[in-house]
Design a protein around this motif. Structure first.
Motif, PDB file in Angstrom:
ATOM      1  N   LEU A  25       0.827  -1.205   0.000  1.00  0.00           N
ATOM      2  CA  LEU A  25       0.000   0.000   0.000  1.00  0.00           C
ATOM      3  C   LEU A  25       0.865   1.261   0.000  1.00  0.00           C
ATOM      4  O   LEU A  25       0.514   2.265  -0.629  1.00  0.00           O
ATOM      5  CB  LEU A  25      -0.936  -0.014   1.203  1.00  0.00           C
ATOM      6  CG  LEU A  25      -2.021  -1.097   1.196  1.00  0.00           C
ATOM      7  CD1 LEU A  25      -2.782  -1.108   2.519  1.00  0.00           C
ATOM      8  CD2 LEU A  25      -2.986  -0.890   0.042  1.00  0.00           C
ATOM      9  N   VAL A  26       1.997   1.194   0.706  1.00  0.00           N
ATOM     10  CA  VAL A  26       2.930   2.324   0.673  1.00  0.00           C
ATOM     11  C   VAL A  26       3.429   2.533  -0.754  1.00  0.00           C
ATOM     12  O   VAL A  26       3.577   3.671  -1.225  1.00  0.00           O
ATOM     13  CB  VAL A  26       4.104   2.087   1.639  1.00  0.00           C
ATOM     14  CG1 VAL A  26       5.173   3.169   1.459  1.00  0.00           C
ATOM     15  CG2 VAL A  26       3.626   2.069   3.085  1.00  0.00           C
ATOM     16  N   ALA A  27       3.680   1.440  -1.468  1.00  0.00           N
ATOM     17  CA  ALA A  27       4.160   1.530  -2.850  1.00  0.00           C
ATOM     18  C   ALA A  27       3.111   2.124  -3.780  1.00  0.00           C
ATOM     19  O   ALA A  27       3.437   2.533  -4.906  1.00  0.00           O
ATOM     20  CB  ALA A  27       4.575   0.146  -3.352  1.00  0.00           C
ATOM     21  N   GLU A  28       1.854   2.188  -3.310  1.00  0.00           N
ATOM     22  CA  GLU A  28       0.791   2.849  -4.076  1.00  0.00           C
ATOM     23  C   GLU A  28       0.595   4.293  -3.625  1.00  0.00           C
ATOM     24  O   GLU A  28      -0.383   4.946  -3.987  1.00  0.00           O
ATOM     25  CB  GLU A  28      -0.527   2.073  -3.928  1.00  0.00           C
ATOM     26  CG  GLU A  28      -0.508   0.679  -4.532  1.00  0.00           C
ATOM     27  CD  GLU A  28      -0.307   0.694  -6.035  1.00  0.00           C
ATOM     28  OE1 GLU A  28      -0.795   1.650  -6.685  1.00  0.00           O
ATOM     29  OE2 GLU A  28       0.324  -0.241  -6.566  1.00  0.00           O
ATOM     30  N   ASN A  29       1.523   4.789  -2.783  1.00  0.00           N
ATOM     31  CA  ASN A  29       1.510   6.178  -2.303  1.00  0.00           C
ATOM     32  C   ASN A  29       0.270   6.488  -1.463  1.00  0.00           C
ATOM     33  O   ASN A  29      -0.281   7.592  -1.511  1.00  0.00           O
ATOM     34  CB  ASN A  29       1.598   7.167  -3.464  1.00  0.00           C
ATOM     35  CG  ASN A  29       2.129   8.527  -3.010  1.00  0.00           C
ATOM     36  OD1 ASN A  29       2.769   8.643  -1.965  1.00  0.00           O
ATOM     37  ND2 ASN A  29       1.849   9.570  -3.785  1.00  0.00           N
ATOM     38  N   LEU A  30      -0.149   5.512  -0.658  1.00  0.00           N
ATOM     39  CA  LEU A  30      -1.312   5.697   0.210  1.00  0.00           C
ATOM     40  C   LEU A  30      -0.924   6.087   1.627  1.00  0.00           C
ATOM     41  O   LEU A  30      -1.793   6.280   2.477  1.00  0.00           O
ATOM     42  CB  LEU A  30      -2.148   4.407   0.244  1.00  0.00           C
ATOM     43  CG  LEU A  30      -2.802   4.022  -1.087  1.00  0.00           C
ATOM     44  CD1 LEU A  30      -3.498   2.676  -0.964  1.00  0.00           C
ATOM     45  CD2 LEU A  30      -3.793   5.104  -1.518  1.00  0.00           C
ATOM     46  N   GLY A  31       0.354   6.194   1.907  1.00  0.00           N
ATOM     47  CA  GLY A  31       0.820   6.562   3.225  1.00  0.00           C
ATOM     48  C   GLY A  31       2.250   6.087   3.413  1.00  0.00           C
ATOM     49  O   GLY A  31       2.882   5.564   2.486  1.00  0.00           O
ATOM     50  N   ILE A  32       2.773   6.276   4.632  1.00  0.00           N
ATOM     51  CA  ILE A  32       4.113   5.799   4.954  1.00  0.00           C
ATOM     52  C   ILE A  32       3.982   4.717   6.021  1.00  0.00           C
ATOM     53  O   ILE A  32       2.912   4.538   6.621  1.00  0.00           O
ATOM     54  CB  ILE A  32       5.026   6.939   5.462  1.00  0.00           C
ATOM     55  CG1 ILE A  32       4.554   7.408   6.849  1.00  0.00           C
ATOM     56  CG2 ILE A  32       5.053   8.095   4.461  1.00  0.00           C
ATOM     57  CD1 ILE A  32       5.544   8.319   7.541  1.00  0.00           C
ATOM     58  N   ALA A  33       5.061   4.010   6.283  1.00  0.00           N
ATOM     59  CA  ALA A  33       5.020   2.960   7.295  1.00  0.00           C
ATOM     60  C   ALA A  33       6.391   2.808   7.939  1.00  0.00           C
ATOM     61  O   ALA A  33       7.428   3.041   7.297  1.00  0.00           O
ATOM     62  CB  ALA A  33       4.590   1.634   6.676  1.00  0.00           C
ATOM     63  N   LEU A  34       6.375   2.430   9.202  1.00  0.00           N
ATOM     64  CA  LEU A  34       7.590   2.022   9.905  1.00  0.00           C
ATOM     65  C   LEU A  34       7.520   0.512  10.036  1.00  0.00           C
ATOM     66  O   LEU A  34       6.627  -0.023  10.692  1.00  0.00           O
ATOM     67  CB  LEU A  34       7.686   2.683  11.285  1.00  0.00           C
ATOM     68  CG  LEU A  34       7.702   4.218  11.317  1.00  0.00           C
ATOM     69  CD1 LEU A  34       7.968   4.713  12.738  1.00  0.00           C
ATOM     70  CD2 LEU A  34       8.741   4.771  10.351  1.00  0.00           C
ATOM     71  N   VAL A  35       8.436  -0.157   9.382  1.00  0.00           N
ATOM     72  CA  VAL A  35       8.407  -1.620   9.310  1.00  0.00           C
ATOM     73  C   VAL A  35       9.787  -2.172   9.636  1.00  0.00           C
ATOM     74  O   VAL A  35      10.792  -1.463   9.522  1.00  0.00           O
ATOM     75  CB  VAL A  35       7.968  -2.107   7.907  1.00  0.00           C
ATOM     76  CG1 VAL A  35       6.541  -1.659   7.610  1.00  0.00           C
ATOM     77  CG2 VAL A  35       8.933  -1.596   6.849  1.00  0.00           C
TER      78      VAL A  35
END
Length: 297
Positions: free
Chosen positions: A233-243
């Motif tokens: 989903l991050v790769a779809e520019n829907l937000g950022i994530a800490l993983v």
């Protein structure tokens, strides 16, 4: 009743065709050997040997019984060996549940070493979301599990086997992707994608704690259970994530990973129920512990 000892005595005589030499091989005297063979023949109701002064020959019944007795003894000896190996955890079955992250960190190497040292054990690996792994071990669904540290859970023992920092996952053209390292404060105002607290409580706490160290409360735009879905989903520019940093191994297009200043560390643990009597479990835990002893963090 015919016993295993009598069958071993018979096979020794059948192979040497001499009661004296068979007795020497068996480390007994000849008279009790002769008595045991006679008792065996009486129990069977057949004559196994034609006895002569210096040697013995097998009767047709004796030749057939020799063939079958050898098979029985081989099977019996194998059964005894299997029981000892099972007690040592060298054969049997072992079920291990794991979260997806483990497939990119400790699980492959741990499984390879365990299967190499215990080739007789059938290992079942099952990928499950972290939030249910602890209960799955407690209820006996799995012998062991690899998951994020769940904290103290009654009836569950854990051992840290891997540590890794959290990284920032952003869309490849996001402004933060242009930086080599990102601070907590720079994440203020961003929309986060993360797993729900009930799925991965320690991970969620680490994310929230890191944001608070930057002076703000995170805004979670999307919540999904699987980390692979999060970064997709991050790769779809829907937000950022800490993983966890290991997620970079997925190689997803249009996705950038950046180091965090003072990045929080997330711990992976192996969990098991101390009352589990499966003998295949202890060697698996020993292999997992060897990762810690080797400094795999």
């Amino acid at each position: 009743m015919i016993d295993i000892r009598q069958m071993r005595y018979f096979v020794a005589v059948a192979e040497t065709l001499h009661f004296g030499r068979a007795a020497e091989r068996l480390h007994i005297s000849q008279p009790p050997l002769s008595r045991q063979i006679a008792a065996l023949e009486k129990e069977l109701g057949v004559r196994l040997f034609d006895r002569q002064s210096r040697r013995a020959t097998l009767t047709p019944a004796g030749r057939r019984f020799q063939e079958d007795a050898r098979a029985v003894l081989i099977g019996f000896d194998q059964a005894c060996q299997n029981a000892r190996m099972a007690e040592r955890g060298e054969i049997g079955e072992l079920s291990v549940g794991f979260m997806m992250h483990a497939a990119y960190t400790v699980l492959p190497g741990l499984t390879r070493r365990y299967m190499a040292s215990h080739p007789g054990v059938r290992v079942e690996l099952r990928e499950v979301i972290p939030g249910i792994l602890g209960d799955a071990v407690l209820t006996g669904r799995f012998d062991a599990a690899i998951l994020f540290d769940p904290g103290p859970v009654r009836g569950l023992a854990t051992q840290v086997i891997f540590r890794e920092p959290l990284s920032l996952a952003v869309y490849v053209s996001h402004p933060l992707a242009a930086q080599k390292t990102v601070s907590a404060g720079q994440l203020n105002g961003e929309a986060f994608i993360a797993a729900p607290a009930e799925v991965a409580p320690r991970l969620r706490q680490s994310i929230a704690g890191y944001c608070r160290s930057g002076g703000f409360e995170p805004t979670f735009r999307l919540e999904v259970e699987l980390q692979q879905t999060i970064v997709s989903l991050v790769a779809e520019n829907l937000g950022i994530a800490l993983v966890p940093r290991s997620m970079a191994k997925l190689g997803i297009a249009n996705l950038a990973f950046r180091d965090l200043e003072d990045a929080p560390i997330i711990e992976h643990v192996v969990a098991w129920r101390p009352g589990n009597l499966n003998p295949a479990l202890a060697p698996f835990l020993a292999e997992a512990h060897s990762d810690v002893a080797a400094g795999l963090d």
